[in-house]
Design a protein around this motif. Sequence first.
Motif, mmCIF file in Angstrom:
data_model
loop_
_atom_site.group_PDB
_atom_site.id
_atom_site.type_symbol
_atom_site.label_atom_id
_atom_site.label_comp_id
_atom_site.label_asym_id
_atom_site.label_seq_id
_atom_site.Cartn_x
_atom_site.Cartn_y
_atom_site.Cartn_z
ATOM 1 N N ALA A 1 46.610 47.578 41.862
ATOM 2 C CA ALA A 1 45.439 48.205 40.969
ATOM 3 C C ALA A 1 45.133 49.529 41.285
ATOM 4 N N GLU A 27 41.598 43.793 38.788
ATOM 5 C CA GLU A 27 40.470 43.771 39.277
ATOM 6 C C GLU A 27 39.862 42.422 39.604
ATOM 7 N N PRO A 70 38.791 44.820 45.423
ATOM 8 C CA PRO A 70 38.844 45.565 44.450
ATOM 9 C C PRO A 70 38.832 46.958 44.760
#
Length: 464
Positions: free
Chosen positions: A209, A253, A259
Amino acid sequence: MSSVLSPAPADAAPRSRGPALFGISLGYFMVLLDTTVLSVAEPDLADSLHGTVAGLQWAVTGYTVVFGALLLSAGAVADRYGAHRVFRAGVAAFGAGSLLCAAAPDLWTLVALRALLGAAAAACVPASMAMIVRLYPAPAERARAVATWAATSGAALAAGPVAGGALVGLAGWRAIFLVNVPLAAAVLALAAGRAVRCPRGTRRLDAAAQLLACAALGLLTDALIALGGGSGVHAAVSAAGAVAAGAAFAVRERGSAAPVLVPAVLRAPGMPAALAAGAAVNFVMTGVLFVLPLVFRQALGLTPLQTGLAFLPMTLPFAFNPLLTGRIVARTGPRRPVLAGLGLLTAGGVLFGAVLLGGASYPPLVAGLLCTGFGVSFALPALATMVVAAAPEGAAGAAGGLLNAVRQLGATLGVAIMGAFAPVGAGDGSRDPAYALFVAAAVCAAVCACVLAVRPRARSRRTP
């Protein structure tokens, strides 16, 4: 976060803590100095490496893109591996990277090395805060230590253009990177004691991410720079890549156990407007520091040192006005100083644009420089309080990290968008920097309206 909650070692005596705090603060100063010191070197850099506007934009944004994107996860990295290890690794990499920057043979090599400096800088900032918490477990002492640490940001912003001008005038643009080498060595020596050792934690990281966030921001920046340079196809391809990377980031996410962006922080009342204000302030400040040195060199014929000194009406308020802002925030809350800061930045942009349209001369520009300096120094300290107060309980650290990240995003976009109007050489006569400053005024006016539209919350007892 074990690095924050664990008490300091028993041998962390006050005598050993002072040098350690100075070293940590000096590291923060070094990292922030690099966000502004390059501004007055732009003309010399363009002449030496035959740079274009796009190349100069990337020399600045290569640092802020990576710095801002990696700040989103840098706190988690510090908690996972031990803040003192991450801080020292970041400082050592910053010193080595600066040495390589000073030896860069061409502009695009310098851009790549500046990106590496951005990664090293991101490692330093959250880790330095965790080390201070470790050094000063008592709340009252910690507040004083954090104030000392935070004051270095104003000193770095104030010193950047003047120091850059002096170094460039003395030894050329390469000197602004060489000065980081002894600074990094001093930081490592001062922060080497046992008092700042932080234990490892178990906080999880989502590297995929984080890489997608970097890719999205980098491609968006590239699209804006290409669009400003008239490369429509290039801009379209990069924009499509940015959308794709952003969509992949959003999907990642939603399914992530760790996250990068904390949803509860983003949903907090008033948080979007506060984050937009943080981005707008850096948009203007960094954009102005990119555009005006080129104007000072071409239209006014100033030397690098004269250019650095010409920025003093803008940079000196950074050194003292945050103290006044802190008192105003304590008395009235953060909203009024934020609105005052955005209003001054809007007025500064209008003044700059009007003066440049009428033919550049320095005395009329002083009013715009003063408005910008006081606007930034009113808004930024108050925004830190506003973001922490708006954050859900237990998420103040994540909110502060997000504010720093969006500020760097704003800085990146400021250079990419406002730089499209900046002339570098005689062949760029079609570019009018006055419109860049009007864009800055419009951005601040729009964000000011957003902040006004947010209903003020009850005063919180939490402090940053």
